[in-house]
Design an enzyme around this catalytic site. Structure first.
Site, PDB file in Angstrom:
ATOM      1  N   GLU A   1      11.461  -6.741  -8.744  1.00 39.26           N
ATOM      2  CA  GLU A   1      10.865  -5.649  -8.933  1.00 39.26           C
ATOM      3  C   GLU A   1      11.868  -4.618 -10.002  1.00 39.26           C
ATOM      4  OE1 GLU A   1       7.134  -4.374  -6.462  1.00 39.26           O
ATOM      5  OE2 GLU A   1       8.847  -3.335  -5.659  1.00 39.26           O
TER       6      GLU A   1
ATOM      7  N   HIS B   1      12.890  -2.458  -0.710  1.00 37.23           N
ATOM      8  CA  HIS B   1      12.150  -2.055  -1.836  1.00 37.23           C
ATOM      9  C   HIS B   1      13.052  -0.820  -2.293  1.00 37.23           C
ATOM     10  CE1 HIS B   1       9.122   0.023  -4.202  1.00 37.23           C
ATOM     11  NE2 HIS B   1       8.284  -1.060  -4.004  1.00 37.23           N
TER      12      HIS B   1
ATOM     13  N   TRP C   1       0.808  -1.349  -0.142  1.00 39.52           N
ATOM     14  CA  TRP C   1      -0.011  -0.033  -0.018  1.00 39.52           C
ATOM     15  C   TRP C   1       0.658   1.252   0.038  1.00 39.52           C
ATOM     16  CZ3 TRP C   1      -4.750  -0.793   3.706  1.00 39.52           C
ATOM     17  CH2 TRP C   1      -5.423  -1.652   3.195  1.00 39.52           C
ATOM     18  N   LYS C   2       2.119   1.206   0.083  1.00 38.55           N
ATOM     19  CA  LYS C   2       2.949   2.343   0.253  1.00 38.55           C
ATOM     20  C   LYS C   2       2.647   3.428   1.279  1.00 38.55           C
ATOM     21  CE  LYS C   2       4.796   1.211  -4.231  1.00 38.55           C
ATOM     22  NZ  LYS C   2       5.315   1.661  -5.623  1.00 38.55           N
TER      23      LYS C   2
ATOM     24  N   GLY D   1       5.235   1.888 -10.943  1.00 37.56           N
ATOM     25  CA  GLY D   1       4.517   3.048 -11.317  1.00 37.56           C
ATOM     26  C   GLY D   1       4.299   3.537 -12.866  1.00 37.56           C
TER      27      GLY D   1
HETATM   28  P1  13P Z   1       3.103  -0.207  -8.838  1.00 37.17           P
HETATM   29  O1  13P Z   1       2.122  -1.782  -8.757  1.00 37.17           O
HETATM   30  O2  13P Z   1       2.013   0.821  -8.536  1.00 37.17           O
HETATM   31  O3  13P Z   1       3.869  -0.091 -10.270  1.00 37.17           O
HETATM   32  O4  13P Z   1       3.946  -0.469  -7.777  1.00 37.17           O
HETATM   33  C1  13P Z   1       4.912  -1.776  -7.650  1.00 37.17           C
HETATM   34  C2  13P Z   1       5.374  -1.853  -6.426  1.00 37.17           C
HETATM   35  O5  13P Z   1       6.539  -0.967  -6.257  1.00 37.17           O
HETATM   36  C3  13P Z   1       5.106  -2.703  -5.264  1.00 37.17           C
HETATM   37  O6  13P Z   1       6.260  -2.798  -4.526  1.00 37.17           O
END
Ligand code: 13P
Length: 258
Positions: free
Chosen positions: A170, A100, A9-10, A176
């Protein structure tokens, strides 16, 4: 291997009411799809509250977005602003995202991630270790970047602990963006093979094949089928999509039939 969807969810959502709403919707979905593991990683401040919504037997689990590398079980230590692994465990957390790229860009190193992995494992938490290159350059320099990230973050991790770890690949360039700029399944497959090769060199083939690899970077209902079927990974680490229960529902629908 069981499929898994992890939601990062950041720094969202804005308030606890909204966090409860999204979490309750995801909880309903988890009952409909009990064979798929779902991990929601909200900001620290919402964890203790959301813990009350989780049943012990549910396939829905809580994760945190970071942990501090020291764990003062006894006595106090001077780490203003940090959260320990035992605090997370007490807040109902079972998983923790480590390394991350958004934390690495603020200065986190492989060595720190390595210390955090050890602290998390010691507390019985499952580390979700993020690795990924800034650029998928034509010369293939990104292979070396990934190799260093894997070797340094997993330095001196016990072979028997590898099964308790999830690797989240990732690529930073794919985070994003819109789905069409995300990594394609066939390219992801190559990366998953490469990651397993490094893990095999470090821990042996048997252990390497038991380690789940998930993909993160602009995953949505639009590209999830390609990512899982062509990429041959165990699941996804979603950012924006994980805040929209309608998108999670569609992703779960797709995952349940492939
Ligand atoms: P998005 O799915 O919004 O590109 O983010 C990916 C992410 O950084 C998940 O940790």
């Amino acid at each position: 291997m069981k499929k898994i969807i992890i939601g990062n969810w950041k720094m969202n959502p804005e308030n606890l009411i909204l966090a409860r709403k999204i979490f309750s919707e995801i909880k309903k979905l988890s009952k409909k799809f009990p064979k798929i593991d779902i991990v929601v990683c909200p900001p620290f401040v919402y964890l203790s509250d959301l813990k009350n919504k989780i049943d012990k037997v549910s396939s829905l689990k809580l994760g945190a977005q970071d942990v501090f590398w020291d764990n003062p079980e006894t006595g106090s230590r001077p780490f203003t602003g940090e959260i320990s692994a035992s605090m997370l465990r007490d807040a109902g957390v079972k998983y923790v995202i480590l390394g991350h790229s958004e934390r690495r860009s603020m200065g986190e190193t492989n060595e720190e991630v390595n210390k955090k992995i050890k602290i998390a494992l010691g507390a019985g938490l499952t580390p979700i270790i993020c690795i990924g290159e800034k650029e998928h350059d034509i010369d293939g320099k990104f292979f070396e970047t990934l190799k260093i990230q894997i070797k340094d973050t997993l330095n001196k991790i016990k072979k028997s602990d590898l099964q308790k770890i999830i690797i989240a690949y990732e690529p930073i360039w794919a985070i994003g963006k819109n789905e069409s700029e995300s990594m394609k399944g066939e390219d992801l497959y190559q990366m998953a093979i490469f990651i397993r090769k490094i893990l095999s060199e470090m821990f042996g083939q048997v252990e390497a094949f038991k380690t789940p690899i998930v993909y993160g970077g602009s995953v949505s209902p639009f590209n999830v089928k390609d990512i899982i079927s062509e990429g041959h990974v165990s699941g996804i680490l979603a950012g924006r999509s994980s805040l929209e229960s309608q998108k999670i529902a569609e992703i779960l629908d797709i995952l349940s039939i492939i």
